[in-house]
Design a protein around this motif. Structure first.
Motif, PDB file in Angstrom:
ATOM      1  N   GLY A 274       0.822  -1.202   0.000  1.00 46.42           N
ATOM      2  CA  GLY A 274       0.000   0.000   0.000  1.00 46.42           C
ATOM      3  C   GLY A 274       0.855   1.250   0.000  1.00 46.42           C
ATOM      4  O   GLY A 274       2.080   1.199  -0.138  1.00 46.42           O
ATOM      5  N   GLN A 275       0.192   2.386   0.141  1.00 46.87           N
ATOM      6  CA  GLN A 275       0.874   3.683   0.143  1.00 46.87           C
ATOM      7  C   GLN A 275       0.811   4.302   1.530  1.00 46.87           C
ATOM      8  O   GLN A 275      -0.267   4.656   2.013  1.00 46.87           O
ATOM      9  CB  GLN A 275       0.218   4.626  -0.867  1.00 46.87           C
ATOM     10  CG  GLN A 275       0.856   5.997  -0.929  1.00 46.87           C
ATOM     11  CD  GLN A 275       2.278   5.922  -1.439  1.00 46.87           C
ATOM     12  OE1 GLN A 275       2.504   5.572  -2.590  1.00 46.87           O
ATOM     13  NE2 GLN A 275       3.248   6.247  -0.589  1.00 46.87           N
ATOM     14  N   THR A 276       1.953   4.422   2.176  1.00 41.54           N
ATOM     15  CA  THR A 276       1.981   5.027   3.506  1.00 41.54           C
ATOM     16  C   THR A 276       1.656   6.514   3.407  1.00 41.54           C
ATOM     17  O   THR A 276       2.261   7.245   2.621  1.00 41.54           O
ATOM     18  CB  THR A 276       3.363   4.849   4.157  1.00 41.54           C
ATOM     19  OG1 THR A 276       3.622   3.450   4.329  1.00 41.54           O
ATOM     20  CG2 THR A 276       3.419   5.526   5.522  1.00 41.54           C
ATOM     21  N   VAL A 277       0.703   6.946   4.209  1.00 38.79           N
ATOM     22  CA  VAL A 277       0.365   8.373   4.282  1.00 38.79           C
ATOM     23  C   VAL A 277       0.568   8.927   5.683  1.00 38.79           C
ATOM     24  O   VAL A 277       0.534  10.141   5.884  1.00 38.79           O
ATOM     25  CB  VAL A 277      -1.083   8.641   3.814  1.00 38.79           C
ATOM     26  CG1 VAL A 277      -1.217   8.415   2.321  1.00 38.79           C
ATOM     27  CG2 VAL A 277      -2.091   7.803   4.589  1.00 38.79           C
ATOM     28  N   PHE A 278       0.797   8.025   6.645  1.00 37.88           N
ATOM     29  CA  PHE A 278       1.061   8.477   8.014  1.00 37.88           C
ATOM     30  C   PHE A 278       1.807   7.379   8.755  1.00 37.88           C
ATOM     31  O   PHE A 278       1.466   6.206   8.650  1.00 37.88           O
ATOM     32  CB  PHE A 278      -0.239   8.799   8.758  1.00 37.88           C
ATOM     33  CG  PHE A 278      -0.005   9.274  10.178  1.00 37.88           C
ATOM     34  CD1 PHE A 278       0.316  10.593  10.422  1.00 37.88           C
ATOM     35  CD2 PHE A 278      -0.074   8.396  11.248  1.00 37.88           C
ATOM     36  CE1 PHE A 278       0.558  11.032  11.732  1.00 37.88           C
ATOM     37  CE2 PHE A 278       0.169   8.822  12.541  1.00 37.88           C
ATOM     38  CZ  PHE A 278       0.483  10.152  12.783  1.00 37.88           C
ATOM     39  N   HIS A 279       2.852   7.795   9.489  1.00 35.80           N
ATOM     40  CA  HIS A 279       3.579   6.820  10.297  1.00 35.80           C
ATOM     41  C   HIS A 279       4.105   7.515  11.547  1.00 35.80           C
ATOM     42  O   HIS A 279       4.911   8.438  11.466  1.00 35.80           O
ATOM     43  CB  HIS A 279       4.749   6.219   9.502  1.00 35.80           C
ATOM     44  CG  HIS A 279       5.525   5.195  10.286  1.00 35.80           C
ATOM     45  ND1 HIS A 279       5.135   3.883  10.355  1.00 35.80           N
ATOM     46  CD2 HIS A 279       6.641   5.299  11.054  1.00 35.80           C
ATOM     47  CE1 HIS A 279       5.989   3.205  11.117  1.00 35.80           C
ATOM     48  NE2 HIS A 279       6.911   4.058  11.557  1.00 35.80           N
ATOM     49  N   ASP A 280       3.612   7.098  12.687  1.00 31.78           N
ATOM     50  CA  ASP A 280       4.105   7.578  13.981  1.00 31.78           C
ATOM     51  C   ASP A 280       3.942   6.427  14.959  1.00 31.78           C
ATOM     52  O   ASP A 280       2.884   6.246  15.566  1.00 31.78           O
ATOM     53  CB  ASP A 280       3.329   8.804  14.455  1.00 31.78           C
ATOM     54  CG  ASP A 280       3.816   9.327  15.809  1.00 31.78           C
ATOM     55  OD1 ASP A 280       4.741   8.704  16.390  1.00 31.78           O
ATOM     56  OD2 ASP A 280       3.282  10.338  16.291  1.00 31.78           O
ATOM     57  N   ALA A 281       5.007   5.627  15.064  1.00 30.75           N
ATOM     58  CA  ALA A 281       4.922   4.421  15.884  1.00 30.75           C
ATOM     59  C   ALA A 281       5.160   4.697  17.360  1.00 30.75           C
ATOM     60  O   ALA A 281       4.975   3.801  18.184  1.00 30.75           O
ATOM     61  CB  ALA A 281       5.946   3.392  15.391  1.00 30.75           C
TER      62      ALA A 281
END
Length: 368
Positions: free
Chosen positions: A97-104
């Motif tokens: 897929g296409q990452t649009v947000f990442h804050d782990a």
């Protein structure tokens, strides 16, 4: 098993697709490759979301989810046409897929667009997707996921090596031995995304071909030092980030008079930042490394590859093609492999890399 792998990375410069063959979970060979593309308006909006530059309504988010899925499905269908292979001859499709947000860390979530049910229905292939969030739910970063595949493909006893993936963001995999428990990996800083953003602003081209724009400038040492002083580079692993952090707004915040500098000098400095931050991270984490395998779109940046070799003469710096897999297709092949891992019920993460509390089978399965 035959598996398709699909990914559009943080550069969002295309949808990479592979049809790969596996035996007993081990990669054997690529049968076909293809790069698809987003419609220009969709790509522009996805970039804006990645930069967190403007809000999005739920209706638009849903429409983008469908549009990304259609672009991924179209790419898979074209890949099968190129290969001359019927969908029934493919066991599984793995879609990143296409990452649009990442804050782990703060929000503890990672969002990828591209409705997997729609991809499954349109491709008529069992689809595995949503690879990251199970790891995040277990306290991990959900990224990077490539190290587990790098280990399966490149690790050898007595040959300490590292793999540098130069996508929109740069990430390192450390392979001190063939022992999976010894593998480490993390996002080490910016790569193509930041350079592409500046190059497109000043040249109109979507990327700096061969690094020619960067090569025409000079390093602005005070700017480079200010960027390298960012706290992210000193953070211990596990750590991961995205284009929402390493973007031009980040550079301008650290250097408000950025636009007064010669454009070519800024591009040269951003290229140097990519090379130095990656090599400094490697030296700090695994100084015994003697081989650096490079993959991702950054391999095609000839000047960046020259800088990596010049700054680290003790390392043999070469593309992953020297070890059997073309650098353009490593990520897509990794998600084909992760889909096979999912069907086989095998773990797809390395807790020593992501920080998850345990190994886990990654991804959900979506029937056509």
């Amino acid at each position: 098993m035959r598996a398709i792998g699909l990914i559009s990375g943080t550069s969002q410069d295309g949808i990479d697709a592979v049809l790969a063959e596996f035996e007993h979970g081990q990669f054997q060979r690529l049968l076909a490759t293809h790069s698809g593309a987003y419609p220009p308006a969709i790509r522009s909006r996805l970039l804006e979301l990645g930069y967190e530059a403007s809000p999005v309504t739920l209706a638009e988010y849903a429409a983008l989810d469908r549009a990304v899925a259609d672009a991924f499905a179209d790419t898979a269908i074209e890949l099968l046409r190129i290969a001359g292979v019927d969908h029934a001859a493919v066991n599984v499709l793995g879609s990143h897929g296409q990452t649009v947000f990442h804050d782990a860390v703060g929000i503890a979530n990672s969002l990828q667009l591209g409705d997997p049910s729609r991809i499954a229905v349109r491709s008529r292939i069992v689809t595995v997707a949503d690879f990251r969030r199970a790891d995040v739910a277990l306290g991990g970063q959900g990224a990077p996921l490539l190290p587990v595949f790098h280990h399966a493909l490149f690790a050898e006893d007595g040959r300490p090596a590292a793999v540098l993936n130069l996508g929109g963001i740069a990430n390192l995999t450390l392979l001190p031995s063939a022992d999976a428990a010894a593998v480490r990996g993390f996002d080490c800083g910016p790569a193509n995304g930041l350079m592409d953003e500046w190059a497109e602003l000043h040249t109109g081209a979507r990327y700096d071909a061969d690094g020619a724009f960067a090569a025409s400038g000079k390093v602005h040492v005070p700017l480079l030092e200010a960027l390298l002083a960012d706290p992210y580079f000193a953070l211990p692993a596990p750590k991961s980030t995205g284009r929402g952090y390493f973007r031009l707004a980040w550079v301008r915040a650290l250097w408000p008079t950025l636009d007064q500098l010669p454009a070519a000098d800024v591009q040269r400095t951003l290229c140097e930042l990519t090379a130095r931050s990656a090599l400094q991270a490697l030296q700090a984490a695994m100084p015994e490394a003697r081989e650096l395998l490079v993959c991702g779109g950054g391999v095609r940046n000839r000047f960046l590859m020259q800088r990596l070799r010049a700054l680290a003469p003790q390392l043999r710096v070469e593309s992953t093609e020297a070890r059997g897999l073309h650098p353009d297709w490593v990520e897509a092949t990794a998600f084909a492999w992760l889909a096979v891992q999912r069907l086989d019920g095998c773990a797809g993460n390395l807790p020593g890399v992501t920080g998850a509390s345990r190994a886990a089978v990654l991804g959900g399965v979506f029937d056509p």
